[in-house]
Write an enzyme that holds these catalytic residues in place. Sequence first.
Site, PDB file in Angstrom:
ATOM      1  N   LYS A  13      17.904  26.926  -0.249  1.00  0.00           N
ATOM      2  CA  LYS A  13      18.034  28.158   0.560  1.00  0.00           C
ATOM      3  C   LYS A  13      16.801  29.051   0.387  1.00  0.00           C
ATOM      4  CE  LYS A  13      21.870  29.552  -1.480  1.00  0.00           C
ATOM      5  NZ  LYS A  13      22.114  28.445  -2.412  1.00  0.00           N
ATOM      6  N   ARG A  88      28.667  35.383   1.302  1.00  0.00           N
ATOM      7  CA  ARG A  88      28.919  34.197   0.491  1.00  0.00           C
ATOM      8  C   ARG A  88      30.414  33.982   0.285  1.00  0.00           C
ATOM      9  NH1 ARG A  88      24.554  33.100  -3.115  1.00  0.00           N
ATOM     10  NH2 ARG A  88      25.059  31.764  -4.858  1.00  0.00           N
ATOM     11  N   ARG A 128      14.619  22.389 -12.562  1.00  0.00           N
ATOM     12  CA  ARG A 128      14.225  23.797 -12.676  1.00  0.00           C
ATOM     13  C   ARG A 128      14.599  24.348 -14.058  1.00  0.00           C
ATOM     14  NH1 ARG A 128      16.356  27.934  -8.259  1.00  0.00           N
ATOM     15  NH2 ARG A 128      18.250  27.742  -9.501  1.00  0.00           N
ATOM     16  N   ARG A 134      16.523  29.595 -15.060  1.00  0.00           N
ATOM     17  CA  ARG A 134      17.159  30.892 -14.861  1.00  0.00           C
ATOM     18  C   ARG A 134      18.313  30.954 -15.839  1.00  0.00           C
ATOM     19  NH1 ARG A 134      18.149  31.103  -8.478  1.00  0.00           N
ATOM     20  NH2 ARG A 134      20.288  30.884  -9.186  1.00  0.00           N
ATOM     21  N   ARG A 145      28.855  26.830 -10.816  1.00  0.00           N
ATOM     22  CA  ARG A 145      28.330  27.379  -9.550  1.00  0.00           C
ATOM     23  C   ARG A 145      28.659  26.452  -8.378  1.00  0.00           C
ATOM     24  NH1 ARG A 145      22.495  27.589 -11.504  1.00  0.00           N
ATOM     25  NH2 ARG A 145      21.899  28.041  -9.355  1.00  0.00           N
TER      26      ARG A 145
HETATM   27  P1  AP5 Z   1      16.037  26.742  -4.176  1.00  0.00           P
HETATM   28  O1  AP5 Z   1      15.237  26.952  -2.949  1.00  0.00           O
HETATM   29  O2  AP5 Z   1      15.997  27.792  -5.259  1.00  0.00           O
HETATM   30  O3  AP5 Z   1      17.559  26.465  -3.787  1.00  0.00           O
HETATM   31  P2  AP5 Z   1      18.720  27.500  -3.571  1.00  0.00           P
HETATM   32  O4  AP5 Z   1      19.670  26.888  -2.607  1.00  0.00           O
HETATM   33  O5  AP5 Z   1      18.164  28.864  -3.241  1.00  0.00           O
HETATM   34  O6  AP5 Z   1      19.342  27.454  -5.043  1.00  0.00           O
HETATM   35  P3  AP5 Z   1      19.722  28.591  -6.056  1.00  0.00           P
HETATM   36  O7  AP5 Z   1      19.945  27.915  -7.359  1.00  0.00           O
HETATM   37  O8  AP5 Z   1      18.767  29.736  -6.011  1.00  0.00           O
HETATM   38  O9  AP5 Z   1      21.084  29.037  -5.371  1.00  0.00           O
HETATM   39  P4  AP5 Z   1      22.261  29.860  -5.901  1.00  0.00           P
HETATM   40  O10 AP5 Z   1      23.116  29.981  -4.698  1.00  0.00           O
HETATM   41  O11 AP5 Z   1      22.884  29.318  -7.129  1.00  0.00           O
HETATM   42  O12 AP5 Z   1      21.531  31.215  -6.386  1.00  0.00           O
HETATM   43  P5  AP5 Z   1      21.490  32.702  -5.869  1.00  0.00           P
HETATM   44  O13 AP5 Z   1      20.256  33.296  -6.410  1.00  0.00           O
HETATM   45  O14 AP5 Z   1      21.790  32.815  -4.425  1.00  0.00           O
HETATM   46  O15 AP5 Z   1      15.652  25.309  -4.769  1.00  0.00           O
HETATM   47  C1  AP5 Z   1      16.192  24.858  -5.990  1.00  0.00           C
HETATM   48  C2  AP5 Z   1      15.148  23.941  -6.666  1.00  0.00           C
HETATM   49  O16 AP5 Z   1      14.970  22.792  -5.841  1.00  0.00           O
HETATM   50  C3  AP5 Z   1      13.776  24.587  -6.796  1.00  0.00           C
HETATM   51  O17 AP5 Z   1      13.193  24.193  -8.009  1.00  0.00           O
HETATM   52  C4  AP5 Z   1      12.996  24.058  -5.593  1.00  0.00           C
HETATM   53  O18 AP5 Z   1      11.628  23.990  -5.837  1.00  0.00           O
HETATM   54  C5  AP5 Z   1      13.611  22.687  -5.416  1.00  0.00           C
HETATM   55  N1  AP5 Z   1      13.644  22.244  -4.007  1.00  0.00           N
HETATM   56  C6  AP5 Z   1      13.988  22.973  -2.921  1.00  0.00           C
HETATM   57  N2  AP5 Z   1      13.915  22.234  -1.796  1.00  0.00           N
HETATM   58  C7  AP5 Z   1      13.537  20.982  -2.177  1.00  0.00           C
HETATM   59  C8  AP5 Z   1      13.308  19.771  -1.482  1.00  0.00           C
HETATM   60  N3  AP5 Z   1      13.445  19.669  -0.137  1.00  0.00           N
HETATM   61  N4  AP5 Z   1      12.944  18.680  -2.195  1.00  0.00           N
HETATM   62  C9  AP5 Z   1      12.791  18.753  -3.566  1.00  0.00           C
HETATM   63  N5  AP5 Z   1      12.992  19.887  -4.297  1.00  0.00           N
HETATM   64  C10 AP5 Z   1      13.370  20.990  -3.602  1.00  0.00           C
HETATM   65  O19 AP5 Z   1      22.766  33.350  -6.618  1.00  0.00           O
HETATM   66  C11 AP5 Z   1      22.785  33.460  -8.031  1.00  0.00           C
HETATM   67  C12 AP5 Z   1      23.999  34.274  -8.471  1.00  0.00           C
HETATM   68  O20 AP5 Z   1      23.932  35.604  -7.909  1.00  0.00           O
HETATM   69  C13 AP5 Z   1      25.363  33.760  -8.029  1.00  0.00           C
HETATM   70  O21 AP5 Z   1      25.846  32.742  -8.890  1.00  0.00           O
HETATM   71  C14 AP5 Z   1      26.199  35.038  -8.123  1.00  0.00           C
HETATM   72  O22 AP5 Z   1      26.499  35.359  -9.461  1.00  0.00           O
HETATM   73  C15 AP5 Z   1      25.223  36.101  -7.602  1.00  0.00           C
HETATM   74  N6  AP5 Z   1      25.313  36.295  -6.145  1.00  0.00           N
HETATM   75  C16 AP5 Z   1      24.321  36.034  -5.232  1.00  0.00           C
HETATM   76  N7  AP5 Z   1      24.746  36.350  -3.997  1.00  0.00           N
HETATM   77  C17 AP5 Z   1      26.004  36.803  -4.118  1.00  0.00           C
HETATM   78  C18 AP5 Z   1      26.978  37.258  -3.178  1.00  0.00           C
HETATM   79  N8  AP5 Z   1      26.711  37.320  -1.858  1.00  0.00           N
HETATM   80  N9  AP5 Z   1      28.187  37.631  -3.649  1.00  0.00           N
HETATM   81  C19 AP5 Z   1      28.480  37.601  -4.964  1.00  0.00           C
HETATM   82  N10 AP5 Z   1      27.601  37.166  -5.907  1.00  0.00           N
HETATM   83  C20 AP5 Z   1      26.377  36.770  -5.483  1.00  0.00           C
END
Ligand code: AP5
Length: 194
Positions: A13, A88, A128, A134, A145
């Site tokens: 994402k 979300r 990662r 992280r 998650r």
């Molecule tokens: P990346 O691009 O970071 O993937 P992502 O889908 O963004 O994964 P995240 O781990 O950031 O998602 P998440 O939903 O757990 O975290 P968020 O910060 O939203 O890529 C991941 C890895 O893969 C990277 O190393 C990248 O380089 C690699 N990669 C990407 N594409 C690739 C490809 N095509 N091929 C190979 N490698 C690739 O949320 C974190 C926390 O915040 C949640 O758990 C919750 O506690 C809170 N939170 C966030 N939003 C809310 C909400 N709306 N409501 C309540 N709590 C929330």
Amino acid sequence: MRLLMVAPPGAGKGTQAVRLASHYGIAHLSSGDLLRREVAAGTEVGVQAASYLAQGDLVPDAVVLALLGPHILEAAARGGYVLDGFPRTRAQAEEAYAVAVRLSGIELQAVVHLVVGRAELLRRLRARAGAAGRVDDNEAVIHHRLEVYESETVPLLEFYAGRGLVVAIDGEGPVEEVFRAIVADVDALRADLR
Ligand code: AP5
């Protein structure tokens, strides 16, 4: 252009949202990044959110809505946004939609659903964790998650599919290939709606 990314942790994402924001000249709004910034700054929101982030649980809806709302309104007024991680939950989506019905020009125009298998998600998140990492990139929290995504976020797809907004993209390939597929499908959806 106003986009939302819906996909499990590790699907790409954030990686794709940065590229889409640059391509369409719109703001990238990551709820996770905004929350982590609040935690790092030790603000009241950050103190409320820290333990949820560390455990891979969702931060309460009211906290997230209050944090994201002003950013979304500002971005919509400046040409659009790509939302990464918000809404979300179904409750967040319904609340956001209720606001969008009252204020024209802020509603979503496409929802990008990245489809990536569990093995590849685990491979990326473990990689990662082994590099920068992280606080929520450890084995137990990664699995939690993914469970939270299935129970809380997957139901969103039905909500948005009912409004004809979802494009499903194979997210397993190389970053540039996935990016080109997203742009092609989003542009086709927008052309169909015109
Ligand atoms: P990346 O691009 O970071 O993937 P992502 O889908 O963004 O994964 P995240 O781990 O950031 O998602 P998440 O939903 O757990 O975290 P968020 O910060 O939203 O890529 C991941 C890895 O893969 C990277 O190393 C990248 O380089 C690699 N990669 C990407 N594409 C690739 C490809 N095509 N091929 C190979 N490698 C690739 O949320 C974190 C926390 O915040 C949640 O758990 C919750 O506690 C809170 N939170 C966030 N939003 C809310 C909400 N709306 N409501 C309540 N709590 C929330």
